[in-house]
Design an enzyme around this catalytic site. Structure first.
Site, mmCIF file in Angstrom:
data_model
loop_
_atom_site.group_PDB
_atom_site.id
_atom_site.type_symbol
_atom_site.label_atom_id
_atom_site.label_comp_id
_atom_site.label_asym_id
_atom_site.label_seq_id
_atom_site.Cartn_x
_atom_site.Cartn_y
_atom_site.Cartn_z
ATOM 1 N N LYS A 27 20.358 62.587 -20.478
ATOM 2 C CA LYS A 27 20.154 62.473 -22.038
ATOM 3 C C LYS A 27 18.784 61.871 -22.259
ATOM 4 O O LYS A 27 17.809 62.451 -22.742
ATOM 5 C CB LYS A 27 20.843 61.469 -22.667
ATOM 6 N N ARG A 97 22.246 54.435 -26.907
ATOM 7 C CA ARG A 97 23.135 55.567 -26.322
ATOM 8 C C ARG A 97 23.141 55.371 -24.997
ATOM 9 O O ARG A 97 22.118 55.151 -24.184
ATOM 10 C CB ARG A 97 22.209 56.791 -26.886
ATOM 11 N N GLY A 106 33.675 59.226 -20.126
ATOM 12 C CA GLY A 106 34.339 58.103 -19.966
ATOM 13 C C GLY A 106 33.604 56.922 -20.222
ATOM 14 O O GLY A 106 34.250 55.663 -20.341
ATOM 15 N N MET A 108 30.686 54.432 -22.661
ATOM 16 C CA MET A 108 30.612 53.895 -23.966
ATOM 17 C C MET A 108 30.059 54.719 -25.112
ATOM 18 O O MET A 108 29.431 55.714 -24.825
ATOM 19 C CB MET A 108 29.572 52.784 -23.838
ATOM 20 N N ARG A 342 21.015 69.721 -23.828
ATOM 21 C CA ARG A 342 21.547 69.610 -22.376
ATOM 22 C C ARG A 342 22.018 71.261 -22.302
ATOM 23 O O ARG A 342 22.277 71.801 -23.099
ATOM 24 C CB ARG A 342 22.576 68.521 -22.163
ATOM 25 N N HIS A 460 54.201 80.307 4.869
ATOM 26 C CA HIS A 460 54.417 81.442 4.777
ATOM 27 C C HIS A 460 54.350 81.961 3.350
ATOM 28 O O HIS A 460 53.913 82.840 2.952
ATOM 29 C CB HIS A 460 56.102 81.758 5.204
ATOM 30 N N ARG A 567 47.524 91.814 10.301
ATOM 31 C CA ARG A 567 48.469 91.419 10.904
ATOM 32 C C ARG A 567 49.537 92.255 11.257
ATOM 33 O O ARG A 567 50.363 92.604 10.348
ATOM 34 C CB ARG A 567 49.109 90.176 10.169
ATOM 35 N N ARG A 623 44.798 92.861 15.026
ATOM 36 C CA ARG A 623 45.411 91.743 15.688
ATOM 37 C C ARG A 623 46.959 92.322 16.439
ATOM 38 O O ARG A 623 47.868 92.917 15.717
ATOM 39 C CB ARG A 623 45.813 90.441 15.050
ATOM 40 N N GLU A 750 41.556 80.102 18.320
ATOM 41 C CA GLU A 750 42.643 79.180 17.415
ATOM 42 C C GLU A 750 43.167 78.018 18.343
ATOM 43 O O GLU A 750 43.907 77.314 17.872
ATOM 44 C CB GLU A 750 43.505 80.050 16.584
ATOM 45 N N SER A 769 37.040 85.603 16.334
ATOM 46 C CA SER A 769 37.488 85.440 15.104
ATOM 47 C C SER A 769 38.223 84.061 14.775
ATOM 48 O O SER A 769 39.130 84.004 15.537
ATOM 49 C CB SER A 769 38.300 86.599 14.444
ATOM 50 N N GLY A 771 40.627 81.598 13.765
ATOM 51 C CA GLY A 771 41.858 81.470 13.241
ATOM 52 C C GLY A 771 41.997 79.996 12.726
ATOM 53 O O GLY A 771 42.641 79.345 13.510
ATOM 54 N N THR A 772 41.498 79.763 11.575
ATOM 55 C CA THR A 772 41.355 78.250 11.359
ATOM 56 C C THR A 772 42.605 77.598 10.820
ATOM 57 O O THR A 772 42.838 76.341 10.869
ATOM 58 C CB THR A 772 40.338 78.098 10.179
ATOM 59 N N ASN A 773 43.660 78.434 10.548
ATOM 60 C CA ASN A 773 44.845 77.609 10.292
ATOM 61 C C ASN A 773 45.672 77.278 11.680
ATOM 62 O O ASN A 773 45.953 75.976 11.614
ATOM 63 C CB ASN A 773 46.030 79.098 9.628
ATOM 64 N N ASP A 774 45.812 78.046 12.584
ATOM 65 C CA ASP A 774 46.300 77.479 13.702
ATOM 66 C C ASP A 774 45.092 76.532 14.350
ATOM 67 O O ASP A 774 45.689 75.799 15.186
ATOM 68 C CB ASP A 774 46.532 78.425 14.827
ATOM 69 N N CYS A 836 39.055 84.290 9.989
ATOM 70 C CA CYS A 836 39.980 85.028 9.196
ATOM 71 C C CYS A 836 40.866 84.125 8.972
ATOM 72 O O CYS A 836 42.303 84.712 8.432
ATOM 73 C CB CYS A 836 40.390 86.249 10.204
ATOM 74 N N TYR A 856 30.463 86.639 9.155
ATOM 75 C CA TYR A 856 31.399 87.147 8.131
ATOM 76 C C TYR A 856 32.545 86.094 7.849
ATOM 77 O O TYR A 856 32.913 85.285 8.807
ATOM 78 C CB TYR A 856 32.024 88.593 8.320
#
Ligand code: ADP
Ligand code: MG
Ligand code: MG
Length: 886
Positions: A27, A97, A106, A108, A342, A460, A567, A623, A750, A769, A771-774, A836, A856
């Site tokens: 402000k 102000r 949040g 004054m 603003r 899943h 898959r 795969r 992975e 590639s 496989g970031t989950n595993d 992936c 990618y």
């Protein structure tokens, strides 16, 4: 030189201005900037955020140096305004102000009309010849100072005000006259006394009380909570600034007023000023809803000059700040003042339209346009949302993980078969399960949305729902789901089969009852244009995870350039293929297995061909079979009987096969490349199917780029074993068909061992590639199906900042990826690198992928637009100097 804690503005020469946001707050910085631009703002000064920090670090007292510096600024303000603080004959009144670097509701509330006391109020009444105005201002000030700075409840004042209104027999405070308001002031003094306080008559004392209250409010409960919820507590904010500003009076009569306005429509983005004002009003009256404000256009009729000045200046501010502005103004006796400007908040649709329009107007670059739209906004525009009014009235049922965005409403069903049956009757259903498994696919497809009580962001249910673009909330641990009794219980509510339920997957909320949904706009018009801009600036390609041509087509429409993960196992569940698959699994000899596989081959080939066709010209990564075979065999008695019959073995024999396949820890079991090591003929069939489909494409004159991906490799020898046999097969096929196909063979990374031996693997592979989950599961040792039970404690205790399956754990998993990238590229400069896992569609993780220089990301089709935007934002922001944060 001593540190400067006070900055003046209003003389048209403000130093630093817009760049000093951190120090002056948003402000204050913008008030200074407006004054520098010659926009009429009431003069004033800003006490810096550094002083707030100082205050908190030094026993919560305002130091003498501040009082001295502010005293000088106050003198300067008197000079600029031609008025004097506390002078009854010509009083200077100010507002106090708050304002941090980032806007923060949040904190004054503003205090107006500071500087009034009994004497000054009298003087102001005479000076303005408007006693009503003077006493109205005074009573407002007493109320605000009491409520905001001295902790006297607002209600206590309202009671007294109502007392007078009742006595007078009026409802509206505009109907109170000067005498009534004078009476109110007297009663307000009593309120102070009854609270054991004395209203401070001395203006300078009033000022310090107010300034201190602003600093104190930085750490009130509301403010702390707000910073926590909005992730601001990690941003290193110093505190709030305090702005002390000459009052402009909107409450001086019918030629005065106050209002708020936007340079463009914040709901639609339409390029037309939009706003509201109230005559004879002050401060927050417009938003408080005490009276109904008039639309801005009507100001033109009341005061055309002021209207014109307002619109012209707003346009100018937009050109200077290069974004849609949200401004506050006040008219004092026909003179216009700007009190704030603003960048305005806007809906998702408006954000997109404004960004694109501003590029077309030459106001901003494409890169800037991209940073103006939040990835979550794109998500909102592409998925259904709930009708806001109905949502506000909805009955809250429970909360889980936001597994797949969107909003859906339907009737509760508790198993996949019921879902399919009801859906066939044309009823919208919500599938509620403790968890889902591959056998539930049909029911999931039939349902409007999916709700589970266990499992995480990569369970899943979550993965499949995202792939289908279907709303899902998973891991709602507090909802007790009993699929036998067909009930779901939470928050004191029991949902039975057939009861209506509404699921919101963007935040993970569940509501009892029916809520109207609103259709998304789709990827067209401005959104499409914006995402085309994104592709122009981004360094990361975006592909999709898709298993079937239908999904691949959707992915193409959403702008995916290639498939990063097909898959193949999902193909084995459809129709009667599962039978063929099971026959293959129960085979006792290699010959039997090969015979069963020979039946699967043409089916797979057609699948692959369909994918190639729908992604023509782009790479398609397929795969090889990944899950443990146990996932393909039946588990219930009736099904076992059926299957045994259909594959021509006894039930007993089948049960033996099933038992043999059972593993203690299937996630680390006989799966991925290990299947190919044990049963090379499965992989061989798949490789043949892939290449035969590609060969057909080439023969038909179509472009094709197959990429064969070997999952779960941890040791280079697993990879070379597979690669050598694949090359042999491919060589023979190409020779036999007399064609050439451009193909690649690579691996998923992975298994942690693969990341640290990525040089050895990289030397032999065409692509990695991640496989970031595993990789996350195996690196942290967190089972992705069970971590929901303890991740809450981990987050609460700050062990991880966020769910590592939702946002890449940069510090750990991220380092493994970085290691693999460096080793892989070192060994093979031509290697292609991508992600992936589910992280490929998460903006924060996409940013990380950009940072480590991947080629990618690949994500589910519906997340492709979000990933495109996130990839472009990362490119723009780091190019502009955002710090690398891993
Ligand atoms: P917020 O951060 O909640 O918007 P502000 O500091 O902008 O709070 O103040 C709220 C309102 O008070 C403003 O919109 C304006 O109407 C009024 N106001 C603040 N300062 C002044 C002033 N100097 N003169 C007139 N009105 C003021
Ligand atoms: Mg404001
Ligand atoms: Mg995997």
């Amino acid at each position: 030189m001593a540190k400067k804690y006070v900055y003046s503005w209003g003389d048209g020469k403000a130093e630093g201005s817009g760049k000093l946001k951190d120090l002056l707050g948003g402000k204050g910085a913008n008030l200074a900037e407006m004054s520098r631009l010659g926009v009429p703002v009431p003069p004033g000064f800003t006490i810096t955020t550094e002083m707030c920090r100082f205050y908190w670090e030094n026993g919560q007292k305002l130091p003498e140096i501040l009082k001295e510096e502010a005293g000088i600024a106050l003198k300067n303000l008197e000079k600029l305004s031609g008025k004097k603080f506390g002078d009854a004959n010509n009083p200077l009144l100010v507002s106090v102000r708050s304002g941090a670097a980032i806007s923060m509701p949040g904190m004054m509330d503003t205090i107006l009309n500071l500087g009034l006391n009994d004497e000054v109020a009298d003087g102001l009444a005479k000076l303005t010849n408007n006693p009503r105005f003077a006493w109205d201002s005074y009573r407002r000030f007493m109320q605000m100072l009491g409520d905001v700075a001295l902790g006297i409840e607002h209600e206590k004042f309202e009671e007294k005000l109502n007392e007078i209104k009742a006595k007078k027999g009026v409802k509206n405070d505009l109907d109170l006259d000067a005498d009534d308001l004078h009476e109110v002031v007297k009663l307000y003094k009593e309120v102070y006394r009854s609270e054991g306080k004395e209203f401070p008559q001395e203006p300078v004392e009033q000022l310090w009380v107010a300034v201190e209250a602003v600093f104190a409010s930085w750490n009130n409960k509301r403010a702390i909570k707000y910073r926590e919820i909005n992730g601001m507590d990690k941003m290193g904010l110093l505190g709030t600034a305090v702005n002390v500003q000459m009052m402009a009076f909107g409450n001086m009569g019918e030629s005065s007023g106050t209002g708020v306005a936007f340079t463009r429509n914040p709901n639609t983005g339409e390029d037309k000023t939009y706003g509201e004002f109230l005559l004879n009003a002050q401060g927050e009256d417009v938003v408080a809803g005490i009276r109904t404000p008039q639309p801005l256009d009507q100001l033109k009729e009341i005061n055309p000059e002021v209207h014109k000045e307002l619109i012209d200046t707003m346009n100018r501010l937009e050109t200077v700040f290069k974004d849609m502005q949200d401004i506050e103004f006040t008219i004092e006796n026909g003179k216009l003042y700007f009190l704030q400007t603003r960048n305005g908040k806007r809906t998702a649709a408006a954000a997109v339209k404004i960004a694109v329009d501003m590029v077309n107007e030459g106001l901003i670059t494409k890169g800037t346009a991209i940073t103006r739209v939040k990835p979550a906004d794109i998500e909102k525009l592409l998925h259904p949302t709930f009708d806001i009014e109905e949502l506000n009235k909805a009955e809250y049922f429970g909360k889980g993980l936001p597994a797949s965005p969107g909003a859906a409403t339907g009737m509760a069903v508790f198993n996949a078969d019921d879902a399919e049956a009801k859906a066939k009757e044309g009823l919208p259903v919500i599938l509620i399960r403790p968890e889902t498994s591959p056998e539930d696919i049909g029911g999931m497809d039939a349902a409007e949305a999916i709700l589970t009580s266990t499992g995480g962001m990569t369970s899943h249910a979550a993965v499949v729902a995202r792939g289908m673009g279907k709303t899902a909330v998973v891991g709602a641990e507090n909802i007790v789901i009993n699929d036998k009794a067909k009930t779901a219980i939470s928050n004191g509510i029991t949902i039975k089969e057939g009861d209506w339920l509404s699921i919101e997957g963007t935040e993970g909320k569940v509501f009892a009852g029916k809520i109207k949904t609103i259709k998304p706009t789709g990827l067209e018009g401005d959104i499409k244009t914006l995402l085309d801009f994104a592709d122009e600036v981004s360094d990361l390609g975006v592909r999709a995870n898709a298993d079937i041509p239908r999904d691949a087509k959707i992915a193409r429409e959403f702008g995916a350039r290639g498939i990063g993960l097909c898959r193949t196992e999902h193909m084995f569940f459809e129709g009667d293929r599962i039978k063929k698959m099971r026959r293959m699994i129960v085979s006792k000899t290699k010959e039997q297995r090969e015979a069963a596989l020979a039946e699967l081959l043409p089916v797979q080939k057609e699948d692959f061909k369909g994918l190639f066709e729908s992604m023509e010209g782009y790479a398609v990564t397929i795969r090889l079979l990944d899950p443990p075979l146990h996932e393909f065999v039946p588990h219930e008695d009736a099904a076992i009987k059926d299957v045994a019959e259909s594959v021509g073995i006894t039930e007993e024999e089948l049960r033996k096969v099933i038992d043999d396949l059972e593993e203690f820890n299937p996630m680390m079991g006989h799966r991925g490349v290990r299947l190919a090591v044990t049963y090379p003929e499965i992989a061989e069939m798949q490789i043949k199917a892939i290449m035969l489909a590609a060969i057909e494409m080439v023969k038909e004159g179509k472009k094709v780029k197959p990429e064969i991906m070997i999952p779960l490799v941890g040791n280079v020898k697993e990879f070379t074993l597979l690669r050598n046999s694949a090359e042999e097969i491919i060589k023979n096929l190409l020779k036999e068909h007399q064609v050439d196909v451009e193909y690649k063979i690579g691996t998923m990374i992975e298994v942690p061992r693969a990341t640290v031996t990525a040089d050895q693997i990289g030397e032999n592979a065409d692509f990695f590639s991640f496989g970031t989950n595993d990789l996350t599961q195996l690196s942290l040792g967190f089972s992705r199906d069970d971590y929901g039970k303890y991740i809450g404690d981990y987050l609460e205790k700050g062990i991880y900042d966020s769910d590592p399956f939702q946002h890449i754990d940069r510090n750990g998993v991220g380092r493994l990826i970085k290691t693999a990238v460096d080793l892989g590229r070192g060994a093979n400069p031509h290697i292609k690198l991508g992600v992936c896992g589910e992280h490929g569609g998460d903006p924060e993780s996409v940013e990380f992928c950009h940072l480590v220089g991947l080629d990618y990301v690949s994500c589910s089709p519906y997340r492709v637009p979000v990933a495109r935007l996130a990839a472009a934002q990362a490119a723009v922001e780091f190019r502009r100097g955002k710090k690398v944060n891993y």
